[in-house]
Write a protein that holds these residues in place. Structure first.
Motif, PDB file in Angstrom:
ATOM      1  N   ILE A  17      49.577  14.569  40.101  1.00 12.14           N
ATOM      2  CA  ILE A  17      49.172  13.474  39.220  1.00 12.14           C
ATOM      3  C   ILE A  17      47.834  12.904  39.668  1.00 12.14           C
ATOM      4  O   ILE A  17      46.939  12.640  38.853  1.00 12.14           O
ATOM      5  CB  ILE A  17      50.256  12.375  39.187  1.00 12.14           C
ATOM      6  N   ASP A  18      47.667  12.730  40.976  1.00  3.71           N
ATOM      7  CA  ASP A  18      46.399  12.204  41.512  1.00  3.71           C
ATOM      8  C   ASP A  18      45.223  13.090  41.110  1.00  3.71           C
ATOM      9  O   ASP A  18      44.153  12.595  40.736  1.00  3.71           O
ATOM     10  CB  ASP A  18      46.463  12.123  43.037  1.00  3.71           C
ATOM     11  N   GLU A  61      44.541  12.763  37.384  1.00  7.24           N
ATOM     12  CA  GLU A  61      43.964  11.442  37.150  1.00  7.24           C
ATOM     13  C   GLU A  61      42.482  11.424  37.523  1.00  7.24           C
ATOM     14  O   GLU A  61      41.645  10.882  36.783  1.00  7.24           O
ATOM     15  CB  GLU A  61      44.714  10.386  37.954  1.00  7.24           C
ATOM     16  N   VAL A 115      40.467  13.112  34.808  1.00  6.32           N
ATOM     17  CA  VAL A 115      40.353  12.256  33.623  1.00  6.32           C
ATOM     18  C   VAL A 115      39.310  11.166  33.842  1.00  6.32           C
ATOM     19  O   VAL A 115      38.484  10.880  32.957  1.00  6.32           O
ATOM     20  CB  VAL A 115      41.729  11.643  33.277  1.00  6.32           C
ATOM     21  N   LEU A 116      39.320  10.576  35.027  1.00  4.55           N
ATOM     22  CA  LEU A 116      38.389   9.483  35.299  1.00  4.55           C
ATOM     23  C   LEU A 116      36.960   9.987  35.493  1.00  4.55           C
ATOM     24  O   LEU A 116      36.005   9.362  35.008  1.00  4.55           O
ATOM     25  CB  LEU A 116      38.848   8.702  36.537  1.00  4.55           C
ATOM     26  N   VAL A 137      49.794  10.513  34.633  1.00  5.78           N
ATOM     27  CA  VAL A 137      48.456   9.970  34.368  1.00  5.78           C
ATOM     28  C   VAL A 137      48.508   8.983  33.211  1.00  5.78           C
ATOM     29  O   VAL A 137      47.865   7.921  33.247  1.00  5.78           O
ATOM     30  CB  VAL A 137      47.463  11.113  34.075  1.00  5.78           C
ATOM     31  N   ARG A 159      49.547   5.589  34.273  1.00  2.00           N
ATOM     32  CA  ARG A 159      48.516   4.834  34.986  1.00  2.00           C
ATOM     33  C   ARG A 159      47.385   4.379  34.071  1.00  2.00           C
ATOM     34  O   ARG A 159      46.721   3.380  34.372  1.00  2.00           O
ATOM     35  CB  ARG A 159      47.952   5.700  36.116  1.00  2.00           C
ATOM     36  N   HIS A 160      47.167   5.109  32.989  1.00  2.00           N
ATOM     37  CA  HIS A 160      46.038   4.806  32.096  1.00  2.00           C
ATOM     38  C   HIS A 160      46.475   4.877  30.635  1.00  2.00           C
ATOM     39  O   HIS A 160      45.977   5.700  29.857  1.00  2.00           O
ATOM     40  CB  HIS A 160      44.887   5.779  32.361  1.00  2.00           C
ATOM     41  N   ARG A 181      44.044   5.147  27.619  1.00  2.00           N
ATOM     42  CA  ARG A 181      43.277   6.367  27.378  1.00  2.00           C
ATOM     43  C   ARG A 181      44.048   7.379  26.530  1.00  2.00           C
ATOM     44  O   ARG A 181      43.481   8.379  26.103  1.00  2.00           O
ATOM     45  CB  ARG A 181      42.886   7.022  28.709  1.00  2.00           C
TER      46      ARG A 181
END
Length: 314
Positions: free
Chosen positions: A101-102, A105, A108-109, A131, A134-135, A138
């Motif tokens: 996931i990290d 993420e 994506v960022l 993800v 967390r966002h 988006r």
């Protein structure tokens, strides 16, 4: 850090996959090594399709979607660390759901992806939804393909004693599992064959089997079956229970479910669980498709996904 390229990766040429996979390779640095991804279509497009694979596949699984959507959509397709053209560190303990996931993420960022239509299959479900949790701002739409994202994956199962099929228990075991999965390549050689209705041959067969060079390359493949939770104390179950599951429950945006009804890996009850949690979703059921429906029904997937994007996700 992002590394861009206009070239087809040398490994693609080595395996003779240019015809099936004629895409430029891109890379992003992660704590576990370089993460490979595709970024096709108009990079200035305000919306993006983000397609997330599972085990033991890679971005090659979505080649038909890339070819079929890139003329009018931006589509980003990563290879998880340990898969495809990404680095494959030989440390099974480092492969956790949270780590995957990290990495997604971070991609994506760094690409600043917004208005995302999130396409998920197999382990791509919990990773992509991790993800999204967390966002949430988006994410615009969800596309579900024979995956899971909550625990237990089928309503009514005992969350403290989830029973797994005997073959999966065998592959999870120490010793025998390592021999089958890491040494013999059991997942890409046997499981994918059994879980795909279409016969894998030629370049397609090479793409899935030969992308792994050795037992050391298959640490990520080995980690996934051992990552399946069978009780609520498992780290993956905690993410599914406290993060991704609640996200799915409250998601009220556009959604579509594609499901191969002959899937031998995910119980058919999971489809009913998804329909219950995403009542707004349109549904396409493929009667003969199995788990890897991207190889079983590529033309139909592209056609119906284009329609969904144009009518629901724009």
């Amino acid at each position: 850090m992002l590394m861009t390229s206009n070239d087809v990766h040398p490994r693609i040429k080595e395996l003779g996959l240019e015809g099936e996979y004629p895409f430029a390779s891109q890379f992003m640095q992660t704590p576990m090594g370089r993460m490979h991804y595709l970024d096709e279509g108009d990079e200035n497009d305000r919306s993006v399709v983000l397609a997330v694979h599972g085990n033991p596949s890679w971005s090659f699984l979505y080649r038909a979607l890339v070819k079929g959507l890139a003329d009018e959509r931006r589509i980003v397709v990563p290879d998880h660390i340990g898969f495809g053209l990404s680095d494959k560190p030989d440390d099974e303990a480092a492969y956790t759901l949270n780590a995957h996931i990290d990495h997604l993420e971070a991609l994506v960022l760094q690409l600043d992806l917004k208005n995302i239509t999130l396409v998920m299959q197999d382990w791509g479900g919990p990773i992509g939804l991790g993800v999204a949790t967390r966002h949430p701002n988006r994410i615009k739409a969800l596309v579900v393909m024979n995956t899971f994202g909550f625990y237990p994956p089928v309503d009514g199962l005992d969350p403290e004693n989830l029973r797994l099929p005997a073959p999966l228990l065998m592959m999870r075991s120490r010793g025998l599992g390592d021999f089958l999965v890491r040494r013999l390549g059991f997942f890409e050689r046997q499981v994918m064959t059994m879980a795909t209705a279409t016969k894998l041959k030629g370049a397609v067969r090479r793409a899935y089997r030969d992308i792994f060079r050795s037992a050391a390359d298959r640490s990520g493949v080995m980690a996934f079956p051992r990552m399946i939770p069978t009780n609520t104390a498992h780290p993956a179950a905690k993410i599914l229970l406290s993060e991704t599951g609640p996200y799915v429950e409250q998601f009220d945006g556009p959604a579509h479910i594609f499901w191969g009804l002959k899937d031998p890996l995910i119980p058919i009850g999971a489809l009913a669980a998804w329909k219950k949690r995403l009542p707004q979703a349109s549904v396409t059921e493929f009667k003969t498709a199995r788990h890897y429906l991207q190889d079983d029904e590529p033309e139909a997937l592209v056609r119906e996904l284009r329609t969904f994007l144009a009518t629901k996700a724009d």
